[in-house]
Design a protein around this motif. Structure first.
Motif, PDB file in Angstrom:
ATOM      1  N   ALA A 175      26.806 -37.923  57.095  1.00  0.00           N
ATOM      2  CA  ALA A 175      25.668 -38.847  57.082  1.00  0.00           C
ATOM      3  C   ALA A 175      24.463 -38.257  56.372  1.00  0.00           C
ATOM      4  N   GLY A 176      24.248 -36.941  56.487  1.00  0.00           N
ATOM      5  CA  GLY A 176      23.044 -36.334  55.958  1.00  0.00           C
ATOM      6  C   GLY A 176      23.184 -35.664  54.607  1.00  0.00           C
ATOM      7  N   CYS A 177      24.431 -35.374  54.214  1.00  0.00           N
ATOM      8  CA  CYS A 177      24.669 -34.696  52.934  1.00  0.00           C
ATOM      9  C   CYS A 177      25.638 -35.461  52.034  1.00  0.00           C
TER      10      CYS A 177
ATOM     11  N   TRP B 293      20.808 -21.171  52.439  1.00  0.00           N
ATOM     12  CA  TRP B 293      20.018 -21.518  53.614  1.00  0.00           C
ATOM     13  C   TRP B 293      18.530 -21.695  53.297  1.00  0.00           C
ATOM     14  N   GLU B 294      17.964 -20.783  52.525  1.00  0.00           N
ATOM     15  CA  GLU B 294      16.529 -20.835  52.258  1.00  0.00           C
ATOM     16  C   GLU B 294      16.142 -22.055  51.432  1.00  0.00           C
ATOM     17  N   ARG B 295      17.016 -22.469  50.519  1.00  0.00           N
ATOM     18  CA  ARG B 295      16.719 -23.625  49.672  1.00  0.00           C
ATOM     19  C   ARG B 295      17.272 -24.926  50.248  1.00  0.00           C
ATOM     20  N   SER B 296      18.031 -24.836  51.346  1.00  0.00           N
ATOM     21  CA  SER B 296      18.648 -26.014  51.976  1.00  0.00           C
ATOM     22  C   SER B 296      19.514 -26.777  50.972  1.00  0.00           C
TER      23      SER B 296
ATOM     24  N   ALA C   1      37.317 -29.146  39.960  1.00  0.00           N
ATOM     25  CA  ALA C   1      37.900 -27.853  40.241  1.00  0.00           C
ATOM     26  C   ALA C   1      36.858 -26.985  40.946  1.00  0.00           C
ATOM     27  N   PHE C   2      37.296 -25.857  41.472  1.00  0.00           N
ATOM     28  CA  PHE C   2      36.394 -24.972  42.204  1.00  0.00           C
ATOM     29  C   PHE C   2      35.202 -24.550  41.345  1.00  0.00           C
ATOM     30  N   GLU C   3      35.467 -24.312  40.062  1.00  0.00           N
ATOM     31  CA  GLU C   3      34.406 -23.867  39.160  1.00  0.00           C
ATOM     32  C   GLU C   3      33.369 -24.959  38.890  1.00  0.00           C
ATOM     33  N   GLN C   4      33.691 -26.207  39.248  1.00  0.00           N
ATOM     34  CA  GLN C   4      32.786 -27.327  39.013  1.00  0.00           C
ATOM     35  C   GLN C   4      32.141 -27.811  40.308  1.00  0.00           C
ATOM     36  N   ALA C   5      31.945 -26.901  41.229  1.00  0.00           N
ATOM     37  CA  ALA C   5      31.383 -27.266  42.527  1.00  0.00           C
ATOM     38  C   ALA C   5      30.074 -28.023  42.355  1.00  0.00           C
ATOM     39  N   ARG C   6      29.940 -29.091  43.101  1.00  0.00           N
ATOM     40  CA  ARG C   6      28.690 -29.837  43.049  1.00  0.00           C
ATOM     41  C   ARG C   6      27.761 -29.322  44.143  1.00  0.00           C
ATOM     42  N   LYS C   7      26.502 -29.648  44.033  1.00  0.00           N
ATOM     43  CA  LYS C   7      25.535 -29.251  45.039  1.00  0.00           C
ATOM     44  C   LYS C   7      24.828 -30.487  45.563  1.00  0.00           C
ATOM     45  N   THR C   8      24.495 -30.439  46.843  1.00  0.00           N
ATOM     46  CA  THR C   8      23.812 -31.571  47.467  1.00  0.00           C
ATOM     47  C   THR C   8      22.728 -31.034  48.389  1.00  0.00           C
ATOM     48  N   PRO C   9      21.598 -31.730  48.493  1.00  0.00           N
ATOM     49  CA  PRO C   9      20.517 -31.252  49.359  1.00  0.00           C
ATOM     50  C   PRO C   9      20.887 -31.373  50.832  1.00  0.00           C
ATOM     51  N   VAL C  10      20.381 -30.455  51.626  1.00  0.00           N
ATOM     52  CA  VAL C  10      20.609 -30.469  53.067  1.00  0.00           C
ATOM     53  C   VAL C  10      19.273 -30.748  53.756  1.00  0.00           C
ATOM     54  N   PRO C  11      19.141 -31.875  54.442  1.00  0.00           N
ATOM     55  CA  PRO C  11      17.890 -32.163  55.153  1.00  0.00           C
ATOM     56  C   PRO C  11      17.571 -31.066  56.160  1.00  0.00           C
TER      57      PRO C  11
ATOM     58  N   GLU D  34      19.166 -27.379  60.671  1.00  0.00           N
ATOM     59  CA  GLU D  34      19.038 -26.909  62.054  1.00  0.00           C
ATOM     60  C   GLU D  34      20.320 -27.169  62.840  1.00  0.00           C
ATOM     61  N   ILE D  35      20.940 -28.327  62.601  1.00  0.00           N
ATOM     62  CA  ILE D  35      22.190 -28.648  63.294  1.00  0.00           C
ATOM     63  C   ILE D  35      23.279 -27.648  62.922  1.00  0.00           C
ATOM     64  N   PHE D  36      23.353 -27.284  61.631  1.00  0.00           N
ATOM     65  CA  PHE D  36      24.334 -26.286  61.199  1.00  0.00           C
ATOM     66  C   PHE D  36      24.080 -24.951  61.896  1.00  0.00           C
ATOM     67  N   ASN D  37      22.813 -24.547  61.980  1.00  0.00           N
ATOM     68  CA  ASN D  37      22.486 -23.288  62.650  1.00  0.00           C
ATOM     69  C   ASN D  37      22.832 -23.340  64.133  1.00  0.00           C
TER      70      ASN D  37
END
Length: 225
Positions: free
Chosen positions: A19-21, A38-41, A72-82, A87-90
């Motif tokens: 839902a969030g990512c 983690w620092e850049r979320s 492929a693994f080398e083409q990993a995408r990135k998505t922002p983490v609210p 906090e939920i992940f932590n």
């Protein structure tokens, strides 16, 4: 919220990730400490738990594999983490820890050092949705929520498509076309208001530009060239 409340605590963070990512179910099950900035979320989506083709890492036909749908693994995408999902992940890690060389978030409730199965994850979602009184919802509904909210917030379509792993914005447009059209309307209204033009006094006075360049214009073009 009702579905997540009814889900097993062990995998609630995976539901929040959808839902969030905007992650797919298999991608959510493959969350790891190593995939998080983690620092850049920011979450790097580069693995997935699947029912097939996982011999390379897990040693079993079912399990985790490198790469995701269309990438492929080398083409990993990135998505922002609210921030809230961060906090939920932590909190999840504090409660359940991690395992394996990448610090995987989710472990099978039956077998140590194994990922929960993809089918089990889907079954848990289905059961939670039924208990919450919303059996019509599927894991894809959470992903739809993510994309819909991003479009409503007027985030550029190419960004949204990149975050959720669509190969092109065309896929996003086909699935969320009704929202895209609304975004176009909002964009036109926004620019109209921001420009602040009052055209009524100028009606009939605006002269269209000449279609034939003057000699002065041609000399300017030569200078630019």
């Amino acid at each position: 919220m009702g579905i997540i409340a009814e889900a097993p605590k062990l995998i609630r963070a995976g539901f929040w990730a959808m839902a969030g990512c905007g992650t797919r179910p298999g991608e959510s099950l493959a969350l790891s400490d190593e995939s998080m900035e983690w620092e850049r979320s920011i979450l790097a989506v580069d693995h997935q738990v699947s029912a097939y083709g996982c011999q390379e890492i897990s040693g079993y036909r079912r399990g985790v594999k490198r790469g995701t749908k269309h990438r492929a693994f080398e083409q990993a995408r990135k998505t922002p983490v609210p921030e809230s999902i961060n906090e939920i992940f932590n909190d999840h890690i504090d409660a359940f820890g991690t395992w394996g060389d990448r610090g995987w978030f989710f472990e099978s409730p039956r077998l140590n050092d194994r990922h929960p199965s993809y089918d089990w994850f889907l079954d848990q979602f289905k059961a939670a949705a039924k208990l919450a009184g919303t059996p019509q919802y599927t894991p894809k509904s959470f992903r739809h929520f993510f994309v819909s909210e991003a479009i409503h917030a007027q985030i550029p379509l190419f960004e949204v498509a990149s975050w959720v792993g669509h190969r092109t914005t065309r896929t996003t447009e086909l699935v969320y076309g009704h929202l895209v059209r609304r975004a176009m309307d909002r964009g036109a209204r926004t620019m109209h208001n921001r420009l602040g033009l009052k055209l009524e006094p100028f009606k009939g006075l605006i002269v269209p530009p000449s279609l034939t360049p003057s000699e002065y214009d041609i000399e300017d073009w030569d200078d630019v060239a």
